[in-house]
Write a protein that holds these residues in place. Sequence first.
Motif, PDB file in Angstrom:
ATOM      1  N   TYR A 111      17.902  20.543 -30.980  1.00  0.00           N
ATOM      2  CA  TYR A 111      17.115  20.990 -29.823  1.00  0.00           C
ATOM      3  C   TYR A 111      17.685  20.560 -28.468  1.00  0.00           C
ATOM      4  O   TYR A 111      17.133  20.921 -27.417  1.00  0.00           O
ATOM      5  CB  TYR A 111      15.659  20.523 -29.958  1.00  0.00           C
ATOM      6  CG  TYR A 111      15.420  19.054 -29.767  1.00  0.00           C
ATOM      7  CD1 TYR A 111      15.129  18.535 -28.517  1.00  0.00           C
ATOM      8  CD2 TYR A 111      15.458  18.166 -30.842  1.00  0.00           C
ATOM      9  CE1 TYR A 111      14.897  17.190 -28.322  1.00  0.00           C
ATOM     10  CE2 TYR A 111      15.222  16.818 -30.661  1.00  0.00           C
ATOM     11  CZ  TYR A 111      14.940  16.342 -29.403  1.00  0.00           C
ATOM     12  OH  TYR A 111      14.719  15.005 -29.224  1.00  0.00           O
ATOM     13  N   ARG A 112      18.801  19.882 -28.447  1.00  0.00           N
ATOM     14  CA  ARG A 112      19.378  19.340 -27.207  1.00  0.00           C
ATOM     15  C   ARG A 112      19.578  20.398 -26.120  1.00  0.00           C
ATOM     16  O   ARG A 112      19.287  20.155 -24.949  1.00  0.00           O
ATOM     17  CB  ARG A 112      20.701  18.656 -27.522  1.00  0.00           C
ATOM     18  CG  ARG A 112      21.402  18.128 -26.288  1.00  0.00           C
ATOM     19  CD  ARG A 112      22.707  17.521 -26.614  1.00  0.00           C
ATOM     20  NE  ARG A 112      23.549  18.530 -27.275  1.00  0.00           N
ATOM     21  CZ  ARG A 112      24.765  18.308 -27.704  1.00  0.00           C
ATOM     22  NH1 ARG A 112      25.281  17.110 -27.582  1.00  0.00           N
ATOM     23  NH2 ARG A 112      25.455  19.252 -28.264  1.00  0.00           N
ATOM     24  N   ASN A 113      20.046  21.570 -26.472  1.00  0.00           N
ATOM     25  CA  ASN A 113      20.319  22.609 -25.473  1.00  0.00           C
ATOM     26  C   ASN A 113      19.063  23.364 -25.044  1.00  0.00           C
ATOM     27  O   ASN A 113      19.132  24.198 -24.149  1.00  0.00           O
ATOM     28  CB  ASN A 113      21.356  23.595 -26.006  1.00  0.00           C
ATOM     29  CG  ASN A 113      22.703  22.931 -26.186  1.00  0.00           C
ATOM     30  OD1 ASN A 113      23.073  22.026 -25.441  1.00  0.00           O
ATOM     31  ND2 ASN A 113      23.435  23.360 -27.188  1.00  0.00           N
ATOM     32  N   ASN A 114      17.928  23.085 -25.678  1.00  0.00           N
ATOM     33  CA  ASN A 114      16.686  23.780 -25.351  1.00  0.00           C
ATOM     34  C   ASN A 114      15.654  22.861 -24.702  1.00  0.00           C
ATOM     35  O   ASN A 114      14.483  23.212 -24.632  1.00  0.00           O
ATOM     36  CB  ASN A 114      16.075  24.382 -26.625  1.00  0.00           C
ATOM     37  CG  ASN A 114      16.988  25.398 -27.251  1.00  0.00           C
ATOM     38  OD1 ASN A 114      17.892  25.054 -27.986  1.00  0.00           O
ATOM     39  ND2 ASN A 114      16.756  26.657 -26.935  1.00  0.00           N
ATOM     40  N   THR A 115      16.080  21.703 -24.244  1.00  0.00           N
ATOM     41  CA  THR A 115      15.130  20.748 -23.672  1.00  0.00           C
ATOM     42  C   THR A 115      15.617  20.202 -22.336  1.00  0.00           C
ATOM     43  O   THR A 115      16.811  20.215 -22.043  1.00  0.00           O
ATOM     44  CB  THR A 115      14.879  19.571 -24.649  1.00  0.00           C
ATOM     45  OG1 THR A 115      13.848  18.748 -24.107  1.00  0.00           O
ATOM     46  CG2 THR A 115      16.129  18.756 -24.877  1.00  0.00           C
ATOM     47  N   ASN A 116      14.662  19.735 -21.557  1.00  0.00           N
ATOM     48  CA  ASN A 116      15.018  19.048 -20.313  1.00  0.00           C
ATOM     49  C   ASN A 116      15.119  17.538 -20.537  1.00  0.00           C
ATOM     50  O   ASN A 116      15.420  16.794 -19.627  1.00  0.00           O
ATOM     51  CB  ASN A 116      13.996  19.359 -19.222  1.00  0.00           C
ATOM     52  CG  ASN A 116      12.630  18.791 -19.518  1.00  0.00           C
ATOM     53  OD1 ASN A 116      12.295  18.462 -20.661  1.00  0.00           O
ATOM     54  ND2 ASN A 116      11.811  18.686 -18.488  1.00  0.00           N
ATOM     55  N   ALA A 117      14.880  17.085 -21.766  1.00  0.00           N
ATOM     56  CA  ALA A 117      14.980  15.662 -22.108  1.00  0.00           C
ATOM     57  C   ALA A 117      16.338  15.386 -22.740  1.00  0.00           C
ATOM     58  O   ALA A 117      16.444  14.747 -23.776  1.00  0.00           O
ATOM     59  CB  ALA A 117      13.849  15.267 -23.039  1.00  0.00           C
ATOM     60  N   ASN A 118      17.385  15.888 -22.116  1.00  0.00           N
ATOM     61  CA  ASN A 118      18.736  15.724 -22.644  1.00  0.00           C
ATOM     62  C   ASN A 118      19.567  14.787 -21.752  1.00  0.00           C
ATOM     63  O   ASN A 118      20.750  14.992 -21.556  1.00  0.00           O
ATOM     64  CB  ASN A 118      19.415  17.083 -22.796  1.00  0.00           C
ATOM     65  CG  ASN A 118      19.355  17.903 -21.533  1.00  0.00           C
ATOM     66  OD1 ASN A 118      18.961  17.411 -20.478  1.00  0.00           O
ATOM     67  ND2 ASN A 118      19.735  19.160 -21.624  1.00  0.00           N
ATOM     68  N   HIS A 119      18.905  13.774 -21.249  1.00  0.00           N
ATOM     69  CA  HIS A 119      19.569  12.769 -20.409  1.00  0.00           C
ATOM     70  C   HIS A 119      18.958  11.401 -20.728  1.00  0.00           C
ATOM     71  O   HIS A 119      17.954  11.299 -21.421  1.00  0.00           O
ATOM     72  CB  HIS A 119      19.396  13.112 -18.924  1.00  0.00           C
ATOM     73  CG  HIS A 119      17.973  13.194 -18.484  1.00  0.00           C
ATOM     74  ND1 HIS A 119      17.233  12.084 -18.138  1.00  0.00           N
ATOM     75  CD2 HIS A 119      17.144  14.262 -18.359  1.00  0.00           C
ATOM     76  CE1 HIS A 119      16.014  12.464 -17.799  1.00  0.00           C
ATOM     77  NE2 HIS A 119      15.930  13.779 -17.931  1.00  0.00           N
ATOM     78  N   THR A 120      19.575  10.372 -20.201  1.00  0.00           N
ATOM     79  CA  THR A 120      19.080   9.017 -20.456  1.00  0.00           C
ATOM     80  C   THR A 120      17.826   8.729 -19.629  1.00  0.00           C
ATOM     81  O   THR A 120      17.508   9.463 -18.694  1.00  0.00           O
ATOM     82  CB  THR A 120      20.167   7.977 -20.126  1.00  0.00           C
ATOM     83  OG1 THR A 120      20.550   8.129 -18.756  1.00  0.00           O
ATOM     84  CG2 THR A 120      21.385   8.153 -21.017  1.00  0.00           C
ATOM     85  N   CYS A 121      17.147   7.675 -19.999  1.00  0.00           N
ATOM     86  CA  CYS A 121      15.940   7.256 -19.282  1.00  0.00           C
ATOM     87  C   CYS A 121      16.328   6.748 -17.896  1.00  0.00           C
ATOM     88  O   CYS A 121      17.459   6.301 -17.710  1.00  0.00           O
ATOM     89  CB  CYS A 121      15.243   6.142 -20.056  1.00  0.00           C
ATOM     90  SG  CYS A 121      14.587   6.701 -21.636  1.00  0.00           S
ATOM     91  N   PRO A 122      15.447   6.813 -16.937  1.00  0.00           N
ATOM     92  CA  PRO A 122      14.029   7.132 -17.028  1.00  0.00           C
ATOM     93  C   PRO A 122      13.768   8.641 -16.975  1.00  0.00           C
ATOM     94  O   PRO A 122      14.577   9.414 -16.477  1.00  0.00           O
ATOM     95  CB  PRO A 122      13.438   6.449 -15.795  1.00  0.00           C
ATOM     96  CG  PRO A 122      14.532   6.484 -14.788  1.00  0.00           C
ATOM     97  CD  PRO A 122      15.817   6.352 -15.585  1.00  0.00           C
ATOM     98  N   PHE A 123      12.590   9.016 -17.488  1.00  0.00           N
ATOM     99  CA  PHE A 123      12.119  10.389 -17.404  1.00  0.00           C
ATOM    100  C   PHE A 123      11.057  10.440 -16.310  1.00  0.00           C
ATOM    101  O   PHE A 123      10.057   9.740 -16.371  1.00  0.00           O
ATOM    102  CB  PHE A 123      11.518  10.854 -18.732  1.00  0.00           C
ATOM    103  CG  PHE A 123      12.551  10.986 -19.813  1.00  0.00           C
ATOM    104  CD1 PHE A 123      13.406  12.067 -19.845  1.00  0.00           C
ATOM    105  CD2 PHE A 123      12.672  10.005 -20.776  1.00  0.00           C
ATOM    106  CE1 PHE A 123      14.375  12.184 -20.835  1.00  0.00           C
ATOM    107  CE2 PHE A 123      13.636  10.109 -21.760  1.00  0.00           C
ATOM    108  CZ  PHE A 123      14.492  11.201 -21.785  1.00  0.00           C
TER     109      PHE A 123
END
Length: 178
Positions: A111-123
């Motif tokens: 799901y990496r290419n379909n999410t905006n959570a594909n980076h390190t913290c913080p969110f």
Amino acid sequence: MRSYIYTLTYFGFFTTILSHLTFTNIKCGTRDSKFVDFEKCYIKAVNRSHKYIDIHAKLFQVPVDNVTVKFELFRNNNHGYKPFFVNVTIDACKFLKNQKNPVMRLVYNVYRNNTNANHTCPFDHDFIIDHLWTGNIESDFTRLIPIIHGDYAFFTEWSVYNIFRAFINVYVRVSDRQ
């Protein structure tokens, strides 16, 4: 050694051609509605054979820099869903910095290419998975791992600052190609 490599290649090829994966259900829920709520959590049909998932989790307390995810795979054996092969708990922030866990790396790559959570913290934004469709999973996941046909469930529990906040359960069926 060569025959072993060919055997793995053969089984990977075999499952890619003969296996079809489809989403059958999705359940998203929150244990803390003051922290997170789901604006979207559904499956939509692309055509008769493929479906996609959309998830939009609205975060009310950002930034987030401490996330733990418990990931379990279950298989239905006609007596309900029973644990099957994977039960992993990871520190998501550490994982995103250094993706050493091979099981979670395989799951994340789906799901990496379909999410905006594909980076390190913080969110400092909502968690979104947009149009994750079964064709990606078939080409990326089932070609690497031979999967027995049947009904499966991927259960995830999301904890932030060591407090259980939400869950996302995805149900799939692996069957013969039609």
